[in-house]
Design an enzyme around this catalytic site. Sequence first.
Site: not given
Length: 581
Positions: A466, A511-514, A516-517, A555
């Site tokens: 996380d 990912c979530s925001a697109g 970072g990961r 990020q």
Amino acid sequence: MMVLTPFQALIPFPHGSSGQQAATKQFLEEINKWTTQHGVSQLSWEVAVKFLMARKFDVLRAIELFHSYRETRLKEGIVKLQPQEEPLHSELLSGKFTVLSVRDPSGASIALYTAKLHHPNKTGNHVVLQALFYLLDRAVESFETQRNGLVFIYDMAGSNYTNFELDLSKKILNLLKGAFPARLKKVLIVGAPVWFRVPYNLLSLLLKEKLRERVQMVKMSDLRQHLPRDCLPEHLGGLLPLDAHGWNEQLLAGQNGRVDPVDELVGIPLADSSVHTPGLEAMCLPEFMAHLGRLQRSGIHLEYVEIRKEKPPGTFHCALTAYNQERNRYGDVLCLDQTRVRLKTRQNERSDYINASFMDGYKQKNAYIGTQGPLEKTYGDFWRMVWEQNVLVIVMTTRTDEGGRKKCGQYWPLEEGGQEVYSHMAVVNQRVDNHSHYSQTTLELHNMENCEQKQVTHFQYLSWPDYGVPTSALTLIDFLGAVKRQQRQAVKGMGPQWRGHPLGPPMVVHCSAGIGRTGTFCALDICLSQLQDMGTLNVCQTVRWMRTQRAFTIQTPDQYYFCHNAILEHAQRQGLLSASQ
């Protein structure tokens, strides 16, 4: 012996032709070291002369001007001027800016800004500055203007406070004072209302002392002391019938299909030129190890901080429109207008927007689509994009929920045999294969509008904590390997019906925001691909280029450092370090 082009032969050399030719050569040598290093087009002789003439062939001052001009355009997101496209086209024809068809007695061009035509509530600063850059760039294409300079009339006659914007005025004067390749002779602020005195005092503080002398507030009745009547429009007491729309329209007509060489000066690869290829700063593995050993974790973090300071070279107009804002998972993670994926228009659809960006891979244009974790309201848009872009593989690097927070919607049927309908797309879960660090799901898409179907493979990486980065980089690299094998297999299965790049259509990565990961996954793929192909890599260059397409990619400093460590772990496992000694 150097043969001069016709343009070069025109250049006057009052101090002996060798002096200004030598200055031009020196300027080009210095600037083209920079352009080569950053992977952009080299400057031509003509463009070099433009910057040198603006600074009287003082090479150091001309180099400073070049970088000020480039950085100003980057800062304002003016990376590519497209005068035939909206909203710039309408702004150019608004009459707000124009370059007059006559010159002053000394031969200087005369540019006019009509303040009363500006309505801040209708037109943003970005578009106004685009128009100003475009028209001034066209004006200084003339050798006569380069030699004799520019007069700028800031016409405030008949304007109201609602036409005035202090921030815009600051930007215009800052541009004129030291970021534009023209000899600025004077700025005449004409017909300024009483309320302008306080803003003018603020503006004058911004100006260098030398330029402050050239900026003057002039009453309309006194304007003829500065310019003869035949150089002024009728509404300013002159003899010229003002037809800014006609003049600008004529200018635009001559620009159809024209590639603007000035756009190449901005210095960061744009959407059509940033395919990742080895640059001069690429490192072999021993150099990479030495770099990592020298900087250590703290130094790599500082390198990332410098990257973060670079503003995105583009605009976010579409993502920020009221209708589209609810389609962004996070209000501060937007996609650039210049690289966003556009959904095909459908009847009764208000927008073609989805928070997704085309991103280039190693020697492959549009290798990825970097996107946010779909929201429930965008499931249909997501599957439309997958269908329209011929996507074969989807890569998900997050869980739907982590740490009690929703990271991504459940946008596909989770159980084998499950089926869900999203807009006009039916998605069927055909098979789930669970591995130690990821799951692989085979999905069948049915387009209910044309009764066609396609197969897509969905990968979900499950070992990203996380907070932070994966404990072992090798599990992510193994995951990357599985993804690429499936992409190759799927492209092969398409046979002759696929006529694009040999590596196939774009992979969707989210990912979530697109950023970072997603960015970490793509950066690793690019760097490891280059390492395999050429034996070299450059993480810093790769990340900088990625951020020009998917803004804010990578990020955190830890993600950036993880990329370096992952490459090192991969090299150690493959025995590449001993082989490179």
